[in-house]
Design an enzyme around this catalytic site. Structure first.
Site, PDB file in Angstrom:
ATOM      1  N   ASN A  84      41.120  43.251  32.804  1.00  0.00           N
ATOM      2  CA  ASN A  84      41.640  42.288  33.779  1.00  0.00           C
ATOM      3  C   ASN A  84      40.516  41.674  34.619  1.00  0.00           C
ATOM      4  O   ASN A  84      40.767  40.998  35.602  1.00  0.00           O
ATOM      5  CB  ASN A  84      42.684  42.954  34.688  1.00  0.00           C
ATOM      6  CG  ASN A  84      42.114  44.126  35.468  1.00  0.00           C
ATOM      7  OD1 ASN A  84      40.909  44.374  35.433  1.00  0.00           O
ATOM      8  ND2 ASN A  84      42.967  44.834  36.178  1.00  0.00           N
TER       9      ASN A  84
ATOM     10  N   GLU B  80      39.773  45.365  41.736  1.00  0.00           N
ATOM     11  CA  GLU B  80      40.856  44.819  40.932  1.00  0.00           C
ATOM     12  C   GLU B  80      41.180  43.377  41.346  1.00  0.00           C
ATOM     13  O   GLU B  80      40.970  43.000  42.504  1.00  0.00           O
ATOM     14  CB  GLU B  80      42.116  45.681  41.126  1.00  0.00           C
ATOM     15  CG  GLU B  80      41.946  47.136  40.720  1.00  0.00           C
ATOM     16  CD  GLU B  80      42.089  47.349  39.217  1.00  0.00           C
ATOM     17  OE1 GLU B  80      41.813  46.413  38.442  1.00  0.00           O
ATOM     18  OE2 GLU B  80      42.470  48.454  38.824  1.00  0.00           O
TER      19      GLU B  80
END
Ligand code: GLP
Length: 255
Positions: free
Chosen positions: A140, A147
């Protein structure tokens, strides 16, 4: 951003190790930022061999790892403490007092409580900052455990892992339930302060995220894209991950 596309994972590992060795030869007291995950394992193997053959010494080197799970003790086989010992520390002459891996006790789930985070950033500064930072990339686009999100943290902090990351890392655990829900990670600010950055990307499963990194602009939804703002980043990728990229510098070595 410089792109170096090599044929195989073995070449990626050799080239990355050679770049680290060159850094250490030029500055024996280098501060290295280290990554975990499956990608740098080959590079650590090559470096260990170089030290064993007496080609380089890590005696003057200081290391700072990017991240660690919260809730795993250092002797847990899936902890990054264990990983580093297994793949590098037990095989080289790096002094124990010069090895650093962030560590937070279970329960330290908020930055207010994370004294270890502040201390980690202070220590990096005290040692003169990172000369060469090694990075891998998550599917991702995460770097370290930063993140995708609307905003990214600057310094070392505690992070809740996304389901995608927990699923991707479940292959190392018996089940997804065993994958920790939180981690402590250097922030994007700490990473971007490194003087040089080396991003390693291998395998067909990284093709998509690499395409995004190559084509997209800077966005916090793809944390690795911040690297476009850094003045000295080299991406080393193998054919499986990046064979299709129209980049100028292609490194082809005999195997
Ligand atoms: C992990 C680590 C990252 C690593 C990434 C990719 O979750 N926190 O530092 O770069 O995921 O791992 P791999 O190399 O196994 O694909």
């Amino acid at each position: 951003m410089k792109w170096r596309i090599v044929n195989h994972y073995a070449e990626l590992s050799r080239l990355a190790a050679e770049m680290v060795a060159e850094q250490v030869r030029n500055k024996p007291t280098s501060v290295l930022g280290l990554a975990t995950g499956s990608t740098p394992i080959g590079m650590y193997g090559e470096l260990s061999e170089m030290v064993r053959r007496g080609e380089i010494s890590l005696k003057g080197v200081t290391t700072f790892n990017l991240d660690e799970y919260i809730g795993l003790t250092p002797d847990h086989p899936q902890s990054y403490h264990y990983y580093m010992n297994e793949h590098l520390f037990s095989k080289v002459d790096l002094l124990p007092e010069n090895r650093h891996i962030p560590y937070a006790e279970k329960g330290e789930f908020s930055d207010e409580e994370c004294k270890a985070c502040e201390e980690y950033d202070r220590l990096i500064e005290e040692r003169g900052g990172i000369d060469l930072q090694i990075l891998g990339i998550g599917h991702n686009g995460h770097i370290g455990f930063n993140e995708p999100s609307l905003s990214l943290e600057v310094g070392t902090h505690v992070v809740a892992l996304t389901e995608e990351t927990r699923e991707a890392n479940a292959r190392f655990f018996r089940s997804i339930e065993e994958v920790p829900t939180h981690a402590i990670t250097m922030g994007v600010g700490s990473i971007m302060k490194a003087k040089r950055i080396l991003l390693l990307v291998s395998g067909a499963d990284k093709k998509e995220v690499l395409a995004r990194l190559y084509a997209e602009g800077v966005t916090t939804e793809l944390p690795a894209s911040l690297l476009h703002l850094h003045p000295d980043v080299t991406v080393i990728a193998d054919q499986e991950a990046a064979g299709w990229l129209p980049v100028e510098e292609i490194v082809k070595e005999e195997t």
